[in-house]
Scaffold this active site. Sequence first.
Site, PDB file in Angstrom:
ATOM      1  N   PHE A   1       6.766   2.141  -4.172  1.00  0.00           N
ATOM      2  CA  PHE A   1       8.076   2.099  -3.763  1.00  0.00           C
ATOM      3  C   PHE A   1       8.659   3.616  -3.977  1.00  0.00           C
ATOM      4  O   PHE A   1       9.714   3.945  -3.675  1.00  0.00           O
ATOM      5  CB  PHE A   1       8.953   1.109  -4.235  1.00  0.00           C
TER       6      PHE A   1
ATOM      7  N   TYR B   1       2.935   4.623   0.886  1.00  0.00           N
ATOM      8  CA  TYR B   1       3.308   5.353   2.070  1.00  0.00           C
ATOM      9  C   TYR B   1       2.405   6.413   2.562  1.00  0.00           C
ATOM     10  O   TYR B   1       1.546   6.968   1.734  1.00  0.00           O
ATOM     11  CB  TYR B   1       4.540   6.305   1.441  1.00  0.00           C
TER      12      TYR B   1
ATOM     13  N   HIS C   1      11.380  -9.194   1.043  1.00  0.00           N
ATOM     14  CA  HIS C   1      11.061  -7.920   0.902  1.00  0.00           C
ATOM     15  C   HIS C   1      12.351  -6.848   1.166  1.00  0.00           C
ATOM     16  O   HIS C   1      13.067  -7.619   2.013  1.00  0.00           O
ATOM     17  CB  HIS C   1       9.956  -7.438   1.943  1.00  0.00           C
TER      18      HIS C   1
ATOM     19  N   ASP D   1       0.805  -1.238   0.005  1.00  0.00           N
ATOM     20  CA  ASP D   1       0.092   0.054   0.041  1.00  0.00           C
ATOM     21  C   ASP D   1       0.904   1.281   0.119  1.00  0.00           C
ATOM     22  O   ASP D   1       1.984   1.234   0.322  1.00  0.00           O
ATOM     23  CB  ASP D   1      -0.901  -0.090   1.261  1.00  0.00           C
TER      24      ASP D   1
END
Length: 222
Positions: free
Chosen positions: A76, A65, A184, A63
């Site tokens: 990202f 920031y 991740h 989701d």
Amino acid sequence: MIFGNDWDIYLKDEMEKPYYRDLRRLLAEEYRNFTVYPPAKDVFRAMKLTPFADTKVVLLGQDPYHGPGQAQGLSFSVDRNMPLPPSLKNIYKELEDDTGICRKEGDLTDWAKQGVLLLNTTLTVRHKQPMSHAKIGWELFTDRVIRLVGEKEDPVVFLLWGGHARSKKKLIERKNHLVIESPHPSPLSAYRGFFGSRCFSRTNDFLTAEGEEPIDWSEHVL
């Protein structure tokens, strides 16, 4: 016209389904009553910048920031001159270790314009409330996006970083695609296999072998 490209055709039926209409109504209330990221104009920015036909790489996030000025509708990515979030710092570390390319700014718009679909599976979030919009219907919509790309005849690279992204592997049906899975890039997990995964060079090796133009991962001011 929502996207201004071929996604309008591919997603027309999806956006007429009852769940999506409910989602739109809920989002109107959320934007009216709370601080929500990204700005409403940027919710679909990933698909506006990367048409379906041009998509060569899918980089899945979870989701947006949830801090002021960060989210810009691309997974990202943050606006230029914003401090790099920890996961993006680690992405850039692996990029440099893998390819020698050093990026300083957090804006990944140049990747999107080359065919990298920077897609979050949830497209909005409340201020300082991570995953606050995770259960409102977005994943039904983005699962459809992933399925559509997964059905493409042209080869596509799927970069699935972390358990959430890797859970979407089942949506990728065609065998001509390359799926690169790793932990991740978060500081909590990057050392468990994201570092050293060579995902950037492997992506370009695959695209080149398939007769596609590789991605120029280096920084471009647009």
